[in-house]
Enzyme design. Structure first.
Site, PDB file in Angstrom:
ATOM      1  NE  ARG A 189      -3.612   2.641   0.795  1.00 23.31           N
ATOM      2  CZ  ARG A 189      -4.647   2.885   1.606  1.00 23.31           C
ATOM      3  NH1 ARG A 189      -5.131   1.927   2.351  1.00 23.31           N
ATOM      4  NH2 ARG A 189      -5.202   4.070   1.625  1.00 23.31           N
ATOM      5  NE  ARG A 247      -7.665   3.555  -1.492  1.00 24.03           N
ATOM      6  CZ  ARG A 247      -8.115   4.061  -0.362  1.00 24.03           C
ATOM      7  NH1 ARG A 247      -8.890   3.353   0.406  1.00 24.03           N
ATOM      8  NH2 ARG A 247      -7.815   5.274  -0.025  1.00 24.03           N
ATOM      9  CG  ASP A 290     -11.156   1.544   6.151  1.00 24.69           C
ATOM     10  OD1 ASP A 290     -10.013   1.985   6.347  1.00 24.69           O
ATOM     11  OD2 ASP A 290     -11.834   1.839   5.150  1.00 24.69           O
TER      12      ASP A 290
HETATM   13  P1  ADP Z   1      -9.682   5.738   3.874  1.00 25.69           P
HETATM   14  O1  ADP Z   1      -9.739   4.310   4.317  1.00 25.69           O
HETATM   15  O2  ADP Z   1     -10.614   6.627   4.665  1.00 25.69           O
HETATM   16  O3  ADP Z   1      -9.872   5.915   2.395  1.00 25.69           O
HETATM   17  P2  ADP Z   1      -6.884   5.632   4.607  1.00 25.69           P
HETATM   18  O4  ADP Z   1      -6.972   4.138   4.545  1.00 25.69           O
HETATM   19  O5  ADP Z   1      -5.776   6.283   3.832  1.00 25.69           O
HETATM   20  O6  ADP Z   1      -8.234   6.315   4.172  1.00 25.69           O
HETATM   21  O7  ADP Z   1      -6.790   6.004   6.151  1.00 25.69           O
HETATM   22  C1  ADP Z   1      -6.286   7.220   6.564  1.00 25.69           C
HETATM   23  C2  ADP Z   1      -6.176   7.245   8.081  1.00 25.69           C
HETATM   24  O8  ADP Z   1      -7.418   6.939   8.675  1.00 25.69           O
HETATM   25  C3  ADP Z   1      -5.198   6.286   8.739  1.00 25.69           C
HETATM   26  O9  ADP Z   1      -3.961   6.893   8.930  1.00 25.69           O
HETATM   27  C4  ADP Z   1      -5.856   5.929  10.065  1.00 25.69           C
HETATM   28  O10 ADP Z   1      -5.082   6.345  11.162  1.00 25.69           O
HETATM   29  C5  ADP Z   1      -7.146   6.705  10.024  1.00 25.69           C
HETATM   30  N1  ADP Z   1      -8.305   6.037  10.599  1.00 25.69           N
HETATM   31  C6  ADP Z   1      -9.184   6.637  11.439  1.00 25.69           C
HETATM   32  N2  ADP Z   1     -10.154   5.802  11.798  1.00 25.69           N
HETATM   33  C7  ADP Z   1      -9.894   4.624  11.168  1.00 25.69           C
HETATM   34  C8  ADP Z   1     -10.568   3.372  11.162  1.00 25.69           C
HETATM   35  N3  ADP Z   1     -11.702   3.177  11.869  1.00 25.69           N
HETATM   36  N4  ADP Z   1     -10.041   2.385  10.403  1.00 25.69           N
HETATM   37  C9  ADP Z   1      -8.912   2.592   9.681  1.00 25.69           C
HETATM   38  N5  ADP Z   1      -8.223   3.769   9.658  1.00 25.69           N
HETATM   39  C10 ADP Z   1      -8.717   4.769  10.400  1.00 25.69           C
HETATM   40 MG    MG Z   2      -8.490   2.917   5.205  1.00 25.40          MG
END
Ligand code: ADP
Ligand code: MG
Length: 176
Positions: A100, A109, A114
């Site tokens: 990633r 990606r 998440d």
């Molecule tokens: P997205 O999944 O929203 O498209 P990213 O995977 O790039 O974006 O995640 C960005 C940031 O989101 C990470 O650095 C992480 O710390 C934060 N984050 C906040 N809440 C969560 C969650 N519930 N699960 C995963 N990442 C999270």
């Molecule tokens: Mg994410």
């Protein structure tokens, strides 16, 4: 699944050894996305103090607010004695292991993991928001989640199934 828990005390655990039920959303839209999701599920199953307890079907959907090819998505349920932050760290390490990169916001990606729900907890820190703030707006999260538990409750938001009508127009199909 027959993997047993490691009950050794650890500062990465939630404090008690009571396993919590967590839900993780997986998404990929680079390379062989289907293979990536299946491999990632197996890797989550091998995480310390964590047991894979259910996997949704795989779903395919067009990107929302994002670039690139169609996404393959799934949701899994795990039972874990890790803390939410420790689990997030493990998920981020897995994302990195699958190559990633984050060249820009909403870039395609290889693997996105998440943390959707962590027991009935509400968490709001700089690096972690649970329940995941956009989970009720996205068919590729909500439908696999409802497949695992049609009556699941989202802390602070209510029953997940009440959000289904609002995402009905999003094009998504079940893959396997
Ligand atoms: P997205 O999944 O929203 O498209 P990213 O995977 O790039 O974006 O995640 C960005 C940031 O989101 C990470 O650095 C992480 O710390 C934060 N984050 C906040 N809440 C969560 C969650 N519930 N699960 C995963 N990442 C999270
Ligand atoms: Mg994410």
């Amino acid at each position: 699944m027959t993997k047993s828990f490691n009950h050794a005390a650890s500062n990465t655990t939630a404090g008690s050894q009571q396993a919590l039920c967590a839900y993780i959303g997986l998404g990929a839209n680079l390379g062989d996305a289907q293979a990536t999701i299946l491999q990632a599920i197996q890797r989550v199953a091998t995480l310390a103090n964590t047991q894979l307890s259910a996997s949704s079907s795989l779903f395919v959907s067009a990107p929302i607010d994002a670039d690139g090819s169609d996404y393959v998505n799934a949701v899994i349920q795990v039972k874990t004695t890790l803390s939410a932050h420790a689990l997030l760290k493990c998920l981020q390490e897995l994302e990195r292991a699958f190559g990633r990169e984050r060249p820009y916001h909403h870039a395609p990606r290889t693997l996105d993991l998440d943390l959707l729900l962590f027991g009935d907890q509400k968490i709001c820190t700089e690096e972690l928001t649970v329940p995941h703030p956009r989970m009720t707006e996205r068919a590729f999260v909500l439908l696999p989640l409802l497949q695992l538990d049609p009556f699941i409750h989202i802390p602070g938001k209510g029953d997940a199934n009440q959000f289904a009508p609002a995402i009905a127009a999003q094009v998504i199909r079940k893959l396997v």
